[in-house]
Design a protein around this motif. Structure first.
Motif, PDB file in Angstrom:
ATOM      1  N   ILE A 263     -35.489  22.176 -26.610  1.00 50.91           N
ATOM      2  CA  ILE A 263     -36.759  22.330 -26.908  1.00 50.91           C
ATOM      3  C   ILE A 263     -37.321  23.421 -26.470  1.00 50.91           C
ATOM      4  O   ILE A 263     -38.252  24.226 -26.890  1.00 50.91           O
ATOM      5  CB  ILE A 263     -37.608  21.302 -26.325  1.00 50.91           C
ATOM      6  N   TRP A 264     -36.533  24.150 -25.378  1.00 52.77           N
ATOM      7  CA  TRP A 264     -36.989  25.507 -24.833  1.00 52.77           C
ATOM      8  C   TRP A 264     -37.073  26.575 -25.831  1.00 52.77           C
ATOM      9  O   TRP A 264     -37.825  27.603 -25.974  1.00 52.77           O
ATOM     10  CB  TRP A 264     -36.295  26.096 -23.349  1.00 52.77           C
TER      11      TRP A 264
ATOM     12  N   GLY B 284     -30.514  32.397 -37.503  1.00 54.59           N
ATOM     13  CA  GLY B 284     -31.339  33.310 -37.249  1.00 54.59           C
ATOM     14  C   GLY B 284     -31.798  33.379 -35.778  1.00 54.59           C
ATOM     15  O   GLY B 284     -31.950  34.404 -35.133  1.00 54.59           O
ATOM     16  N   HIS B 285     -31.811  32.293 -35.086  1.00 48.76           N
ATOM     17  CA  HIS B 285     -31.846  32.377 -33.300  1.00 48.76           C
ATOM     18  C   HIS B 285     -30.693  33.239 -32.913  1.00 48.76           C
ATOM     19  O   HIS B 285     -31.002  34.065 -32.254  1.00 48.76           O
ATOM     20  CB  HIS B 285     -31.749  30.707 -32.919  1.00 48.76           C
ATOM     21  N   ALA B 286     -29.432  32.837 -33.259  1.00 51.75           N
ATOM     22  CA  ALA B 286     -28.373  33.586 -32.943  1.00 51.75           C
ATOM     23  C   ALA B 286     -28.251  35.095 -33.055  1.00 51.75           C
ATOM     24  O   ALA B 286     -28.102  35.819 -32.389  1.00 51.75           O
ATOM     25  CB  ALA B 286     -26.962  32.673 -33.343  1.00 51.75           C
TER      26      ALA B 286
ATOM     27  N   GLU C 179     -26.758  33.409 -25.776  1.00 50.72           N
ATOM     28  CA  GLU C 179     -25.734  32.350 -26.036  1.00 50.72           C
ATOM     29  C   GLU C 179     -26.466  31.062 -26.039  1.00 50.72           C
ATOM     30  O   GLU C 179     -26.251  30.122 -26.787  1.00 50.72           O
ATOM     31  CB  GLU C 179     -24.634  32.551 -25.042  1.00 50.72           C
ATOM     32  N   GLU C 180     -27.417  30.879 -25.031  1.00 48.73           N
ATOM     33  CA  GLU C 180     -28.078  29.566 -24.733  1.00 48.73           C
ATOM     34  C   GLU C 180     -28.920  29.362 -25.956  1.00 48.73           C
ATOM     35  O   GLU C 180     -29.227  28.242 -26.432  1.00 48.73           O
ATOM     36  CB  GLU C 180     -28.763  29.520 -23.237  1.00 48.73           C
ATOM     37  N   SER C 181     -29.492  30.464 -26.580  1.00 49.58           N
ATOM     38  CA  SER C 181     -30.432  30.398 -27.699  1.00 49.58           C
ATOM     39  C   SER C 181     -29.787  29.965 -29.058  1.00 49.58           C
ATOM     40  O   SER C 181     -30.144  28.785 -29.605  1.00 49.58           O
ATOM     41  CB  SER C 181     -31.091  31.985 -27.844  1.00 49.58           C
TER      42      SER C 181
ATOM     43  N   TYR D 160     -26.880  28.151 -28.854  1.00 47.69           N
ATOM     44  CA  TYR D 160     -26.305  26.814 -28.429  1.00 47.69           C
ATOM     45  C   TYR D 160     -27.414  25.774 -28.683  1.00 47.69           C
ATOM     46  O   TYR D 160     -27.175  24.673 -29.265  1.00 47.69           O
ATOM     47  CB  TYR D 160     -25.927  26.646 -27.095  1.00 47.69           C
ATOM     48  N   SER D 161     -28.615  26.015 -28.321  1.00 47.37           N
ATOM     49  CA  SER D 161     -29.841  25.323 -28.602  1.00 47.37           C
ATOM     50  C   SER D 161     -29.934  24.774 -29.875  1.00 47.37           C
ATOM     51  O   SER D 161     -30.423  23.559 -30.166  1.00 47.37           O
ATOM     52  CB  SER D 161     -31.052  25.956 -28.060  1.00 47.37           C
ATOM     53  N   ARG D 162     -29.516  25.473 -30.855  1.00 47.57           N
ATOM     54  CA  ARG D 162     -29.774  25.090 -32.370  1.00 47.57           C
ATOM     55  C   ARG D 162     -28.514  24.198 -32.587  1.00 47.57           C
ATOM     56  O   ARG D 162     -28.642  23.147 -33.553  1.00 47.57           O
ATOM     57  CB  ARG D 162     -29.370  26.397 -33.363  1.00 47.57           C
ATOM     58  N   PHE D 163     -27.551  24.475 -31.971  1.00 45.10           N
ATOM     59  CA  PHE D 163     -26.327  23.163 -32.185  1.00 45.10           C
ATOM     60  C   PHE D 163     -26.643  22.019 -31.264  1.00 45.10           C
ATOM     61  O   PHE D 163     -26.372  20.846 -32.286  1.00 45.10           O
ATOM     62  CB  PHE D 163     -25.094  23.822 -31.508  1.00 45.10           C
ATOM     63  N   LEU D 164     -27.281  21.920 -30.360  1.00 44.29           N
ATOM     64  CA  LEU D 164     -27.794  20.826 -29.702  1.00 44.29           C
ATOM     65  C   LEU D 164     -28.973  20.193 -30.495  1.00 44.29           C
ATOM     66  O   LEU D 164     -28.883  18.822 -30.677  1.00 44.29           O
ATOM     67  CB  LEU D 164     -28.352  21.167 -28.354  1.00 44.29           C
ATOM     68  N   GLY D 165     -29.402  20.894 -31.112  1.00 41.17           N
ATOM     69  CA  GLY D 165     -30.661  20.493 -31.939  1.00 41.17           C
ATOM     70  C   GLY D 165     -30.251  19.964 -33.483  1.00 41.17           C
ATOM     71  O   GLY D 165     -31.190  19.061 -34.126  1.00 41.17           O
ATOM     72  N   GLY D 166     -29.010  19.925 -33.808  1.00 43.59           N
ATOM     73  CA  GLY D 166     -28.583  19.619 -35.029  1.00 43.59           C
ATOM     74  C   GLY D 166     -28.780  20.218 -36.255  1.00 43.59           C
ATOM     75  O   GLY D 166     -28.776  19.850 -37.315  1.00 43.59           O
ATOM     76  N   ILE D 167     -29.253  21.516 -35.822  1.00 39.62           N
ATOM     77  CA  ILE D 167     -29.669  22.371 -37.137  1.00 39.62           C
ATOM     78  C   ILE D 167     -28.518  23.192 -37.506  1.00 39.62           C
ATOM     79  O   ILE D 167     -28.754  23.717 -38.693  1.00 39.62           O
ATOM     80  CB  ILE D 167     -30.889  23.325 -36.424  1.00 39.62           C
ATOM     81  N   HIS D 168     -27.795  23.876 -36.637  1.00 41.96           N
ATOM     82  CA  HIS D 168     -26.766  24.822 -36.750  1.00 41.96           C
ATOM     83  C   HIS D 168     -25.217  24.419 -36.326  1.00 41.96           C
ATOM     84  O   HIS D 168     -25.118  23.895 -35.283  1.00 41.96           O
ATOM     85  CB  HIS D 168     -26.789  26.229 -36.326  1.00 41.96           C
ATOM     86  N   THR D 169     -24.138  24.546 -37.046  1.00 44.65           N
ATOM     87  CA  THR D 169     -22.808  24.385 -36.725  1.00 44.65           C
ATOM     88  C   THR D 169     -22.481  25.685 -35.883  1.00 44.65           C
ATOM     89  O   THR D 169     -23.123  26.545 -35.834  1.00 44.65           O
ATOM     90  CB  THR D 169     -21.916  24.377 -37.830  1.00 44.65           C
TER      91      THR D 169
END
Length: 464
Positions: free
Chosen positions: A282-283, A373-375, A426-428, A430-439
């Protein structure tokens, strides 16, 4: 008998020898004491690095507020505005930085910019102030009346602070230069393909391609994807415009394929998130409807670094210019890749190949998955910020600490501390992987491409 109480008079020889010398010395002292001091003291020329970063910090904060509260500023549109805002700040002060160079003649299609008057004095804080006010009025013309009042108030307050001890002609000259820089850069911006993009986030003329593994409309029912033509926009840096597109993995539902394995990994993690992983997710979500978007988060990291390092106006302008250009070019190239391959989101693949009832931690945004886009933008921003502040820079990201608890996900917004900018990238991602949005392919490739974009920006001739 001789009277020893009477003073002894000097001899005739003594008087003859020393009286002329004494008279000459007296006359010399008298002449020097009466003549005016004709030595002129040169006024101190105050370079841009002698000013605090206050002007840069306050305008960056307002830029982010405008991004968050002005309708239509989706992540791509926001990244573009940040690029031009940061560049304008830099060009408004760079003539006052003896060791630095203008980016005119180095950026894509920006051949020349207004020059200062030779031999004249400038107040660089006033120049920056006027430039930021002018460019933001042009970049955010549809913002609210209240925001426009805030913009004018900030300009007036900073003008009062920095003009109080300046001659009227210095104030006028400095502000005129800043406004001229902003006007020239805004005119250049109109030809990049993204002008007034806030009016066309979801064009209806775009035909969504259909093939095995192609992007499908999101769960919220939006049919038209966001900014499908953004990848055609002009980049700031020429070398970024010719970067080859990274190829995605081949689509496959075979359990032995990499494509399947990456989606299974995402699905499995998404069903067993720890509380800390939820906080990370969420951050970095940076929902455009509630925040100043992902590129705004990166711009805010630059603002935090400026405050943490207590740098001067010149260094602050450089940091914001590099970051703004980085996120702007990253979104152009990322969007170019997204619509070149139109890769499906994880929720589409997982539902058709693994679990038809799966609901990801975050709902998928309305555009293709590959690359992230985040990465991309986080990688580009981290690369340029490290060039300004160093690879090992400790700071605390407090971007979202004022936000109320996310009750739907039972998670609070807690500040996060880092030892380098690359850790944030890296954390940004990874957050999308955790969110189920990006592989992982979306994130890993995005970070790699973002680093290349940032390095091309760092390779510009910033210094003489």
């Amino acid at each position: 008998m001789q009277n020893t109480l009477l003073p002894r008079l000097p001899s005739a020889d003594f008087l003859k020898k020393y009286i002329p010398i004494a008279v000459a010395g007296f006359l010399l002292v008298a002449i020097n004491g009466c003549s005016p001091d004709t030595t002129e003291v040169e006024p101190e020329v105050k370079t841009a690095d002698k000013y605090s970063s206050e002007v840069a910090e306050k305008w960056a904060a307002l830029t982010l507020k405008l991004t968050r509260t002005t309708p239509g500023f989706s992540p791509p549109v926001a990244s573009r505005a940040l690029g031009y805002a940061g560049l304008t700040l830099y060009e408004a002060v760079v003539p006052g930085l003896p060791d630095y160079k203008s980016l005119a003649g180095q950026l894509n299609g920006l051949q020349a910019l207004p020059a200062i008057e030779a031999g004249q004095t400038y107040n660089w804080a006033l120049s920056a102030n006027a430039a930021q006010a002018e460019i933001l009025k042009n970049l955010y013309p549809t913002t609210s009346a209240a925001n426009k009042v805030t913009l004018d108030s900030l300009k007036a307050a900073l003008r009062t602070d920095y003009a109080v001890e300046e001659a009227a002609e210095v104030v006028e000259r400095s502000e005129a230069f800043g406004k001229a820089i902003a006007a020239a850069i805004f005119e250049w911006s109109k030809r990049d393909g993204g002008h007034e993009g806030y009016n066309r986030n979801f064009p209806t003329d775009y035909v969504v391609p259909v093939f095995n593994g192609s992007w499908k409309p999101t769960e919220n029912g939006r049919v038209n994807p966001m900014q499908p033509y953004w990848g055609k926009n002009r980049t700031f840096v020429i070398r970024n415009s010719v970067m080859p597109l990274p190829q995605p993995l081949a689509v496959s539902t075979s359990p032995t394929s990499q494509y399947y394995a990456q989606h299974l990994e995402l699905y499995s993690k998404n069903k067993a998130l720890t509380q800390e992983e939820k906080e990370i997710s969420i951050w970095w979500a940076d929902d455009p409807s509630e925040t100043f978007t992902p590129p705004g988060h990166s711009y805010n990291l630059a603002r935090i670094a400026i405050k943490t390092a207590k740098v001067d106006l010149g260094k602050a302008a450089e940091a914001l210019a590099r970051t703004g250009i980085a996120v702007a070019d990253a979104f152009i190239l990322c969007w170019k890749c997204k619509y070149a391959f139109s890769v499906e989101r994880p929720y589409t693949f997982v539902r058709r190949a693994i679990d038809p009832n799966w609901i990801p931690f975050w709902p998928a945004p309305p555009f293709p998955a590959y690359t992230s886009g985040h990465a991309s933008q986080s990688g580009a921003a981290a690369t340029v910020l490290a060039a300004v502040f160093g690879n090992n820079f400790k700071f605390t990201d407090d971007t979202h600490v004022s936000r109320i608890r996310d009750t739907a996900r039972n998670t609070d917004f807690k500040a996060r501390s880092f030892s380098s900018f690359w850790e944030t990238a890296e954390e940004s991602a990874y957050s999308r992987f955790l969110g189920g949005i990006h592989t992982r392919q979306d994130n890993d490739t995005g970070l790699k491409e973002g680093r290349k974009i940032g390095q091309n920006i760092n390779d510009l001739a910033w210094t003489k």
